[in-house]
Write a protein that holds these residues in place. Structure first.
Motif, PDB file in Angstrom:
ATOM      1  N   UNK B 471      32.605   0.253  69.565  1.00 43.23           N
ATOM      2  CA  UNK B 471      33.175  -0.424  70.717  1.00 43.23           C
ATOM      3  C   UNK B 471      33.037   0.452  71.937  1.00 43.23           C
ATOM      4  N   UNK B 472      33.325  -0.137  73.067  1.00 45.37           N
ATOM      5  CA  UNK B 472      33.162   0.608  74.309  1.00 45.37           C
ATOM      6  C   UNK B 472      34.324   0.311  75.236  1.00 45.37           C
ATOM      7  N   UNK B 473      34.570   1.271  76.114  1.00 44.32           N
ATOM      8  CA  UNK B 473      35.476   1.059  77.228  1.00 44.32           C
ATOM      9  C   UNK B 473      34.638   0.725  78.456  1.00 44.32           C
ATOM     10  N   UNK B 474      34.940  -0.385  79.077  1.00 45.73           N
ATOM     11  CA  UNK B 474      34.387  -0.716  80.387  1.00 45.73           C
ATOM     12  C   UNK B 474      35.580  -0.858  81.323  1.00 45.73           C
ATOM     13  N   UNK B 475      35.357  -0.655  82.591  1.00 46.85           N
ATOM     14  CA  UNK B 475      36.471  -0.737  83.535  1.00 46.85           C
ATOM     15  C   UNK B 475      37.103  -2.134  83.493  1.00 46.85           C
ATOM     16  N   UNK B 476      36.307  -3.143  83.123  1.00 47.73           N
ATOM     17  CA  UNK B 476      36.852  -4.502  83.079  1.00 47.73           C
ATOM     18  C   UNK B 476      37.191  -4.977  81.676  1.00 47.73           C
ATOM     19  N   UNK B 477      37.066  -4.125  80.682  1.00 48.21           N
ATOM     20  CA  UNK B 477      37.447  -4.582  79.352  1.00 48.21           C
ATOM     21  C   UNK B 477      37.060  -3.610  78.251  1.00 48.21           C
ATOM     22  N   UNK B 478      37.710  -3.778  77.123  1.00 47.19           N
ATOM     23  CA  UNK B 478      37.491  -2.929  75.954  1.00 47.19           C
ATOM     24  C   UNK B 478      36.830  -3.796  74.880  1.00 47.19           C
ATOM     25  N   UNK B 479      35.796  -3.270  74.221  1.00 44.41           N
ATOM     26  CA  UNK B 479      35.108  -4.068  73.198  1.00 44.41           C
ATOM     27  C   UNK B 479      35.213  -3.411  71.832  1.00 44.41           C
ATOM     28  N   UNK B 480      34.954  -4.197  70.818  1.00 40.21           N
ATOM     29  CA  UNK B 480      35.020  -3.752  69.416  1.00 40.21           C
ATOM     30  C   UNK B 480      34.248  -4.782  68.610  1.00 40.21           C
ATOM     31  N   UNK B 481      33.155  -4.368  68.005  1.00 37.39           N
ATOM     32  CA  UNK B 481      32.294  -5.316  67.295  1.00 37.39           C
ATOM     33  C   UNK B 481      31.753  -4.660  66.033  1.00 37.39           C
TER      34      UNK B 481
END
Lengths: 668, 668
Positions: B471-481
């Motif tokens: 997953x990644x941190x983006x300034x507009x959201x956090x992801x998890x896949x």
């Protein structure tokens, strides 16, 4: 032979001739109590408290004598509420709260314990009232809104929804800082604690009243029921009472207690392998019991209810004491400084007060009978299966009868319910209905807890659905089944929604899950298809069921809020539904038994599945086959094949023909 | 230009030239802390604590200076445990308990707070140790059994499973009636209460130790991290910090409190619309905050981390105080007799003691930031969608790269993880991984929390499954896949089990349910197909996810034990799996956003469904089409069509060709 019950001489003569060894005056009292008891099964079983093997002449005479005692009781009038307020003033309290429950906290109560109905006229199965100086309220749940409006004096009684306006909040608001009387015999410990906290939070005070002020003003109160008690053999219970007592004794000791006091008749009946006839629908004796950590039991019950055979079967570790002696017995436990286990959900505040007041230490823990009672043993399971196969024959006969006679338009809901009971009563070991039959056609089927009355009765109309939810008590098992039947041609909406309900039913019937899974985790399986269509049903998916005991028995449930793991041996209902208000109702209910399944392949963790034990056709005319998956069709066809093979042997050839048709496979 | 950090004169000259206004000695301290901080994103962001807009030369110099501070720290040796025992004896206690958690009770902790790793060598993300006079034990969960055996000195440390042998029980057994020291800064209030009850039940006593005895003996302890704090605009948060403060202030007042003290950086970051760089994987500043019922906030944080822009954005209702002043500030709250709300699950026992000891009244209630933080607003939802579409482009590039290069046999788990991070780092607004990537091929894929090391690294072998959870941190959201990919030709067993997992994934993705339904009720939907095949997975189905915050964020979960209703705006993972120990692992994970659905047809009760926000192909080569229903195939084909239309615009033509192939419909 007709005997005048007021004629001492004639009565004495009859009693002597019949071998009934009680004085005339006492006989009259007992006869009045027998007349106030629920209907007994078999029909003449109530006579056993007078004579063990009555002749036919004696039976005829006793029947006539009992019928002569039956009285019509007047409906409530405002004077009762006025009298209660006077009694409360005399007791020095500002208000009074009264639940429908009796001191045994069971689901069904005898009429002499229905104080709430006497005071208000409301006869629903759940409710609470609060009476203050200048206002009075009845708190009921959604299913009783209409009934309450019809039955109670709406000028004098406010009606509130018990969840939206909880009694404790309403009372706290209107009582101010006053005193609220309550009968501690009628409130469980936990409920009393919550009530006390709510009242005290607003400066009020909860005051126990003994005796109950309603008992002081209820002049024509019926007598306590006088149902005979019978002993059950291990042929149906699978476990002797002495084995059960030893097990419960160990649990009491493990909890660090010297004894437990039981007020719930379900636990007492299970523990001692006895059944009674004091409550309708559930074969219970009204009793208390003290079980100590050695396994000895004191059973507090009216001695007339026990004959010598039952006494002998109970054995010398079970002593019989008069019902009223429970109070001094608790005082004795306290005086001896005993530690006593009480279940805060079932034991009453009166028990706690009596014990602690006398010096006992109370440990709160679950009634140790509850879990072992729920885990049916192999013999009980055999009985459950056998009872369900016999029940199924009656259901099949009934469904065929509906099919053949309803199109005439002359079958009504009430007539159908009577026919169903007639079919069942012809079966072996039948002991009456396990709850009031729900027999609802058309819009009445959408009322979840509908109970047909002469006023509401209507024919099973063509183009309508007929929903019938019923059950029976058999000595070897308790049944509960719902079928929804198309009368004439159903609409496509009815069929689509029936099929969604069926898909949910099959999802529960076929689920497998690891040990530890709760009923709360399984509930959504039954709803998922309805949810997707924007539909739902407003009741749990399943309740626990007893063995020749309560048709609603915990702790297991299939319901979103249940945290109880399902264990092998637990019997449950699987009853998703759908209700279109003003239109029709659908419910498909079978009982299912939790059984061990193949363990998880990887961890070897035990798995559990369900065995469906109810066998009756599910109306194929209401199924949309293309909405079912191959697996669902396979389940349905296999289920119907099992219905045929299990039920056909007990049927006449013409009935078999009907069954073959009704259970034909979807995929031939 | 290379500067000798020990050369005062050269350093002073550099600082002057670069416009860094701190004295040389102070600079060295701060530089050491910067070197001990987690990697920052963007790469040079850490420099902001020294200078707001460094020139390229300054950047080069600072990078070199920081690199020169990096030290290799020695592995634990037995002397550490010996020294701790001496410190405990000096403190007069018989034992000590230490959790891995730090005083902010977050999931990821900076290295200076990892006392447990320093003492034992164990670097897992969860664990507790207990040190008694003559024995010491490490308590871990099942995923860390092997790792603990490898990392700790098994002669000196017993290893126990934290559930089967809970620390409190083990301590109570071996401590006898002695005294157990604990650091009240590291235990939440509720956990401390349970520990105290367990120790006191066996005659022992729990003794707070301040300072922590490990801090007294940890000579070469790294400095506290020095991550710069940035302010977020309402363009990504959707709600200004002053609006949030007003809302939380009202909740504090409603609870009857004058203030709350927050130690969880997630709540502070959300409330003030700030992010930090003190913890790996989650953009958090180490801080405390006192929020009062007027909405004023005192933020306790190292002042170096804030520049003028952030201070200005925080406004005059937020006062900045040095981190260390949280203690006197709590004393002041107590001295003023304030009522303070603390969350017993997140606030520490040290906070409770400090407040109550100074005279405050503590009310225990849930941190009022938790629920509003979980209910994402419309702007956050837009950001979540946008971040996921960008993330998807990186994932698609990565999956294509795996497809094309893995068959050479030269792609290893570690190489693949690095490639994935490279693809992601090329995207806009990327701020690093949201958790350590799980990159497991073959049997390593079956280790649920696998983290590749040089020791465990292995190629993605033909005929194997490759599982990658990242997953990644983006300034507009956090992801998890998570995706599971076939390398070469999969076995039919792999395909069948992948399809069962996929069916569970689709059941959750497509479910609709009424308001009030909990994650506990939905969990079985994901497992039902595996269960029927005698299979299961040993983790929850889904966890909550933050917005540019923690990738694991409550209160919502999809797990059998969750009692939290799912509400619109909650973001969750949907990640059923299957793990064959020693064989292969399967997991299919998308993030799903709870959204309003059409209300129930009959009652109008609101319904909720899920919108899948993760877009990446699900490996069609692992699907057995005939095991899917028509509805499931329809979902999959529609999902893949959405992947194509959302992701293609950001891809090169050759990548698009690969994606078209990878997302081709099952039913053309």
């Amino acid at each position: 032979m007709s005997i005048d019950v007021t004629d001492d001489q004639a009565l004495r003569c009859f009693l002597e001739g019949a071998g009934i060894g009680v004085p005339v005056a006492r006989f009259r009292v007992l006869l009045a109590r027998a007349a106030a008891s629920p209907r007994s099964y078999p029909e003449d079983a109530w006579m056993r408290v007078f004579v063990s093997e009555p002749s036919e002449d004696t039976k005829t005479a006793l029947r006539a004598l009992r019928a002569g005692m039956a009285t019509t009781r007047p409906a409530p009038d405002p004077s009762r509420l006025d009298a209660l307020r006077e009694a409360l003033a005399a007791a020095g309290v500002d208000g009074f709260i009264l639940p429908r429950a009796d001191e045994h906290q069971g689901e069904y109560i005898p009429s002499f314990a229905n104080r709430l109905a006497w005071l208000t006229g409301f006869t629903g199965s759940a409710g609470v009232i609060a009476v203050l100086r200048d206002r009075a309220a009845l708190f009921i749940d959604g299913r009783y809104t209409l009934q309450a409006d019809q039955q109670v004096d709406t000028e004098r009684w406010e009606r509130h929804h018990v969840i939206r306006t909880p009694p404790s909040g309403w009372i706290a608001e209107h009582l101010g800082g006053g005193t609220l009387g309550f009968d501690p015999k009628l409130h469980a410990i936990g409920a009393a604690n919550r009530l006390r906290a709510a009242i005290e939070a607003t400066g009020g005070r909860l005051v126990p009243l003994d005796p109950n002020p309603i008992d002081q003003i209820w002049a024509d109160r019926p007598g306590a029921p006088l149902g005979p008690i019978e002993g059950l053999s291990t042929v149906t219970t699978g476990l002797s009472a002495s084995d059960k007592r030893a097990r419960i004794a160990a649990a009491i000791a493990d909890a660090g207690a010297a004894a437990t006091v039981l007020n719930q008749a379900e636990s007492i009946a299970w523990l001692l392998n006895i059944r009674g006839q004091d409550t309708p629908y559930t074969p219970l004796p009204l009793a208390y019991a003290i079980v100590d950590s050695t396994g000895a039991v004191e059973l507090f019950v009216d001695p007339e209810k026990l004959d010598d055979r039952v006494r002998a079967a109970l054995g010398n570790q079970v002593s019989i004491r008069p019902f009223e002696e429970i109070r001094p017995a608790m005082t004795d436990l306290g005086a001896a400084g005993r530690t006593v286990l009480l279940d805060p959900d079932t034991a009453t505040e009166w028990m706690r007060m009596s014990l602690e007041g006398a010096g006992a230490t109370v440990i709160e823990a679950e009634d140790p009978c509850i879990l072992p009672r729920a885990l049916k043993n192999a013999v009980e399971i055999s009985g459950i299966r056998a009872a369900h196969v016999r029940d199924a024959a009656a259901i099949v006969r009934f469904l065929r009868w509906v099919d053949e006679t309803a199109p005439t338009g002359r079958v009504t809901e009430m007539g159908a319910a009577e026919a169903l009971e007639r079919f069942r009563s012809e079966g072996a070991l039948w002991r009456g209905p396990s709850f009031p039959t729900i027999s609802g056609s058309g819009p009445n089927g959408a009322i979840v807890h509908y109970r047909v009355t002469e006023h509401s009765d209507r024919p099973l109309g063509t183009g309508e659905l007929y929903l019938v939810d019923s059950g029976a008590q058999y000595v070897d098992g308790t049944t509960d089944i719902t079928r929804t039947v198309a009368i004439g041609t159903p609409s496509s909406e009815m069929m689509e929604r029936f099929t969604l309900v069926l898909k949910g039913h099959i999802a529960v019937a076929t689920v497998r899950f690891p040990v530890g899974t709760t009923g709360g985790q399984l509930d959504a399986l039954a709803r998922q298809f309805l949810w997707k269509a924007g539909l739902d049903f407003d009741h749990g998916t399943g309740h626990g069921v007893g063995s020749f005991l309560g048709v609603h028995e915990g702790p297991q449930r299939i319901s979103g809020t249940s945290r109880v793991p399902i264990q092998p041996g637990m019997l449950l209902s699987n009853e998703p539904g759908y209700y279109k208000s003003g239109g029709y109702g659908i419910r498909i209910e079978n009982l299912i038994l939790a059984v061990e399944a193949e363990p998880l392949e990887d961890s070897g963790r035990p798995m559990i599945g369900f065995e469906t034990v109810t066998f009756a056709p599910i109306d194929r005319r209401l199924i949309v086959p293309f909405m079912l998956t191959e697996e669902e069709i396979a389940w349905l066809d296999a289920y119907h094949a099992a219905v045929r093979s299990n039920v056909s042997p007990g049927l006449a050839p013409s009935e078999r023909d009907w069954l073959v048709e009704a259970t034909a496979p979807i995929r031939g």
